[in-house]
Design a protein around this motif. Structure first.
Motif, mmCIF file in Angstrom:
data_model
loop_
_atom_site.group_PDB
_atom_site.id
_atom_site.type_symbol
_atom_site.label_atom_id
_atom_site.label_comp_id
_atom_site.label_asym_id
_atom_site.label_seq_id
_atom_site.Cartn_x
_atom_site.Cartn_y
_atom_site.Cartn_z
ATOM 1 N N ASP A 214 27.484 38.939 -51.807
ATOM 2 C CA ASP A 214 28.521 38.542 -50.781
ATOM 3 C C ASP A 214 29.344 38.746 -50.732
ATOM 4 O OD1 ASP A 214 29.096 37.881 -47.984
ATOM 5 O OD2 ASP A 214 28.750 36.247 -48.439
ATOM 6 N N CYS A 215 29.737 40.519 -50.883
ATOM 7 C CA CYS A 215 31.699 40.085 -51.595
ATOM 8 C C CYS A 215 32.569 41.198 -50.374
ATOM 9 C CB CYS A 215 31.358 41.050 -52.371
ATOM 10 S SG CYS A 215 30.430 43.023 -52.927
ATOM 11 N N ASP A 216 31.145 40.806 -48.960
ATOM 12 C CA ASP A 216 32.608 41.905 -47.513
ATOM 13 C C ASP A 216 32.409 43.746 -48.554
ATOM 14 O OD1 ASP A 216 33.615 39.836 -46.532
ATOM 15 O OD2 ASP A 216 34.417 38.849 -47.900
ATOM 16 N N PHE A 217 31.835 44.326 -48.786
ATOM 17 C CA PHE A 217 31.654 45.833 -49.562
ATOM 18 C C PHE A 217 31.312 46.573 -47.565
ATOM 19 C CE2 PHE A 217 29.851 49.558 -49.716
ATOM 20 C CZ PHE A 217 30.853 49.529 -50.862
ATOM 21 N N ARG A 218 32.214 46.854 -48.083
ATOM 22 C CA ARG A 218 32.233 48.069 -46.585
ATOM 23 C C ARG A 218 32.989 49.208 -46.682
ATOM 24 N NH1 ARG A 218 34.535 43.207 -44.166
ATOM 25 N NH2 ARG A 218 36.674 43.217 -44.014
ATOM 26 N N ARG A 219 32.318 50.466 -45.701
ATOM 27 C CA ARG A 219 33.130 51.533 -46.535
ATOM 28 C C ARG A 219 33.565 51.522 -45.474
ATOM 29 N NH1 ARG A 219 30.217 55.841 -50.272
ATOM 30 N NH2 ARG A 219 28.731 54.271 -51.014
ATOM 31 N N VAL A 220 35.447 51.297 -45.697
ATOM 32 C CA VAL A 220 36.519 51.422 -44.155
ATOM 33 C C VAL A 220 36.915 52.735 -44.051
ATOM 34 C CG1 VAL A 220 36.632 48.668 -44.492
ATOM 35 C CG2 VAL A 220 37.688 50.632 -46.023
ATOM 36 N N GLY A 221 37.021 53.344 -45.861
ATOM 37 C CA GLY A 221 37.574 54.861 -45.955
ATOM 38 C C GLY A 221 39.261 54.620 -46.180
ATOM 39 N N ARG A 222 39.315 55.577 -46.798
ATOM 40 C CA ARG A 222 40.808 55.452 -47.247
ATOM 41 C C ARG A 222 41.990 56.163 -46.693
ATOM 42 N NH1 ARG A 222 43.357 54.464 -52.125
ATOM 43 N NH2 ARG A 222 41.119 53.650 -53.522
ATOM 44 N N PHE A 223 43.092 55.886 -46.524
ATOM 45 C CA PHE A 223 44.136 56.778 -45.606
ATOM 46 C C PHE A 223 44.853 56.972 -46.674
ATOM 47 C CE2 PHE A 223 47.978 57.028 -43.336
ATOM 48 C CZ PHE A 223 47.902 58.434 -43.283
ATOM 49 N N HIS A 224 45.145 57.829 -47.249
ATOM 50 C CA HIS A 224 46.255 58.663 -48.461
ATOM 51 C C HIS A 224 47.385 59.741 -47.791
ATOM 52 C CE1 HIS A 224 47.414 59.207 -52.820
ATOM 53 N NE2 HIS A 224 47.175 60.198 -52.487
ATOM 54 N N ALA A 225 48.469 58.432 -47.955
ATOM 55 C CA ALA A 225 49.434 59.111 -46.941
ATOM 56 C C ALA A 225 50.445 59.465 -47.969
ATOM 57 C CB ALA A 225 49.958 57.715 -46.613
ATOM 58 N N ALA A 226 50.998 60.595 -46.972
ATOM 59 C CA ALA A 226 52.301 61.601 -47.890
ATOM 60 C C ALA A 226 53.618 61.217 -47.483
ATOM 61 C CB ALA A 226 52.090 62.705 -46.663
ATOM 62 N N HIS A 227 54.556 60.566 -49.327
ATOM 63 C CA HIS A 227 55.318 60.603 -48.588
ATOM 64 C C HIS A 227 56.676 61.324 -48.481
ATOM 65 C CE1 HIS A 227 55.681 61.547 -52.760
ATOM 66 N NE2 HIS A 227 56.470 60.834 -52.398
ATOM 67 N N SER A 228 56.351 62.603 -48.879
ATOM 68 C CA SER A 228 56.987 63.371 -48.066
ATOM 69 C C SER A 228 56.469 64.293 -47.715
ATOM 70 C CB SER A 228 58.227 64.171 -49.044
ATOM 71 O OG SER A 228 57.723 64.368 -50.314
ATOM 72 N N ALA A 229 56.949 65.553 -46.389
ATOM 73 C CA ALA A 229 57.198 66.474 -46.519
ATOM 74 C C ALA A 229 55.966 67.574 -46.726
ATOM 75 C CB ALA A 229 57.661 67.586 -45.153
ATOM 76 N N GLN A 230 56.843 67.861 -47.596
ATOM 77 C CA GLN A 230 56.405 68.440 -48.880
ATOM 78 C C GLN A 230 54.836 67.867 -49.810
ATOM 79 O OE1 GLN A 230 58.866 69.175 -52.480
ATOM 80 N NE2 GLN A 230 58.047 71.024 -53.273
ATOM 81 N N HIS B 3 35.133 56.234 -48.510
ATOM 82 C CA HIS B 3 35.504 55.176 -49.584
ATOM 83 C C HIS B 3 35.706 53.824 -49.065
ATOM 84 C CE1 HIS B 3 38.971 57.690 -52.458
ATOM 85 N NE2 HIS B 3 37.502 58.221 -51.972
ATOM 86 N N ALA B 4 36.129 52.496 -49.771
ATOM 87 C CA ALA B 4 35.286 51.507 -49.231
ATOM 88 C C ALA B 4 36.154 50.843 -49.913
ATOM 89 C CB ALA B 4 33.977 51.481 -49.893
ATOM 90 N N SER B 5 36.185 48.679 -49.280
ATOM 91 C CA SER B 5 37.017 48.068 -50.148
ATOM 92 C C SER B 5 35.440 46.532 -50.180
ATOM 93 C CB SER B 5 37.517 47.303 -49.083
ATOM 94 O OG SER B 5 36.565 47.146 -48.120
ATOM 95 N N LEU B 6 36.365 45.489 -51.152
ATOM 96 C CA LEU B 6 35.255 44.237 -51.307
ATOM 97 C C LEU B 6 36.255 43.174 -51.448
ATOM 98 C CD1 LEU B 6 35.820 44.358 -54.304
ATOM 99 C CD2 LEU B 6 34.134 45.429 -54.939
#
Length: 452
Positions: A132-148, A194-197
């Motif tokens: 019991d560790c709150d495992f969930r497939r929530v997905g990752r948002f990988h954000a771009a810090h610039s337009a390039q 991708h997931a979290s726990l």
């Protein structure tokens, strides 16, 4: 804008009762006590390190009928296994093209596939063991810090989907708010698998599984020497000496002088994390509308998420060129967090902590045997699944099982001349990357950099 040093004080950003202990530890069941302080005279397998690697190795060897002892210099799980961000990715940093150019097309593809395998495997392990560790497939948002960075990110995502079958969904800046409640970034990519726990609950669950399998785990028992003999090892510890047929070293970012050969091959890097005080439900809904975990394309990366109960923001990253104290890192991380989420300036931090991860010179994890000692380490900051997976494989190797083989087995574990385990080169490198990230962001937002 990114990585700017600030001079906020503790009183500006921290609650009056803030803690330097990980939020995860404070929000989980109490740490497991040592089973005993009496060491056995001999065991089949002795594991050094009680984190994800060591416990998953111990589960395999104990279930394989080997008497197994896990020792740790601190409290059980005191390292990054209870101090990480609770984010689970595919763990392999180099691209398929880079790996193929260096190792060949077949081995390169096999290494990349291990990341996907580890991600699938950890879910299977958690489910099968009922952890019991709150495992969930929530997905990752990988954000771009610039337009390039956004352009590079979208090209890479399309290539991963086409060549490796990795699901990756491009999110333009105009649609970013549906994934992340910030206007700072320039779009990004969602990796839905991708997931979290909850890191500490996962660790507690593994410890229960290992003990139920018959392994013994003892904390506050530093291993001070490993001597190889003709029929096994003599292991010297703070509580006495133990004979062991096999030894597994699972110390990752905490690898030290006990194993000099390994110490010269991993780069210890501090990663700093904070957690906010409880936040209103409507604010959390705006910041994390789909409960994604998040990271960005800065070279000195930031990673952040909602806590499993969606009451707090957990925010991590590197805040200085050299290592620092958590009372210093807390205010700096707060300022960086508020640049991404300005609404959080109305709230304070309740926890500020750090842990030590291990990078390698080729940015790959390594598992193998040196001078008879088994090891698995070097997860490069994204090792929740890979540490667990390679720990399991290391245990299988000790048992002599064919399925213990991995795509990492034949890779050279390189070091550098004059490197002894103290990364003297890290502060100038981090300073350079922080400056570059800041300049890229300023150019992207039309702001003129006034200084380095």
């Amino acid at each position: 804008m990114f990585g700017t040093d600030v001079k906020l004080s503790l009183s500006d950003v921290m609650t009056s009762d803030w803690s330097d202990q990980p939020y995860w530890v404070c929000s989980s069941t109490p740490a497991h006590p040592a089973q005993t302080s009496d060491l056995p005279g001999s065991v089949d397998v002795l594991v050094v390190g009680s984190g994800y690697t060591g416990l998953n190795a111990a589960i395999e060897t104990a279930r394989g009928g080997r008497t197994t002892l896990v020792l740790d210099a601190g409290a059980l799980g005191h390292g990054c296994s209870t101090r990480n961000g609770g984010q689970i990715s595919t763990s392999i940093k180099p691209s398929l093209a880079k790996l193929s150019a260096k190792h060949g097309a077949g081995p390169g593809r096999a290494i990349r596939a291990e990341g996907e395998t580890a991600l699938e495997w950890i879910e299977d392990r958690i489910t099968a063991e009922g952890i019991d560790c709150d495992f969930r497939r929530v997905g990752r948002f990988h954000a771009a810090h610039s337009a390039q960075s956004y352009e590079h990110l979208t090209r890479d995502a399309e290539k991963m989907t086409r060549e490796e079958g990795i699901e990756a969904n491009v999110i333009p800046r105009t649609e970013q708010r549906a994934e992340l409640g910030s206007d700072l970034y320039h779009g990004g990519v969602v990796f839905p698998r991708h997931a979290s726990l909850h890191p500490a609950r996962y660790h507690n669950g593994l410890l229960d599984v290992a003990r139920n399998a018959g392994a013994t785990a003892i904390g506050h028992c530093a291993v001070t020497g490993i001597e190889r003999g003709t029929d096994g090892f003599t292991v010297t510890t703070a509580l006495g000496t133990v004979r062991a047929r096999d030894v597994i070293v699972a110390t990752n970012g905490y690898t030290g002088g006990l194993t000099p050969w390994l110490q010269r091959r991993v780069i210890p890097i501090g990663s700093y994390v904070v957690a906010t005080e409880p936040l209103p439900d409507d604010l959390m809904t705006r910041l994390f509308p789909k409960d994604r975990i998040a990271s960005d394309t800065c070279k000195v990366v930031y990673y952040f998420r909602a806590s499993p109960d969606r009451r707090r923001v957990v925010f991590g990253g590197r805040v200085s060129a050299g290592e620092t104290e958590t009372n210093v890192s807390g205010p700096r991380l707060y300022e960086d967090m508020c640049r991404i989420f300005p609404e959080l300036r109305d709230y304070r931090l309740s926890h500020s902590w750090m842990g030590t991860v291990a990078y390698t010179f080729d940015e790959l994890a390594h598992v193998g045997v040196h001078d008879g000692v088994h090891y698995a380490m070097g997860y490069c900051g994204s090792g929740v699944s890979m540490a667990s997976y390679l720990g399991m494989r290391a245990g299988q190797k000790v048992l002599g099982l064919a399925e213990g083989r991995t795509a990492f087995d034949d890779l050279p574990f390189s070091t550098r001349p004059l490197y002894s385990g103290k990364p003297w080169f890290l502060p100038p490198m981090v300073a350079w990357y922080r400056w570059r990230d800041r300049m890229q962001h300023r150019r992207a937002t039309g702001k003129v950099a006034s200084s380095a």
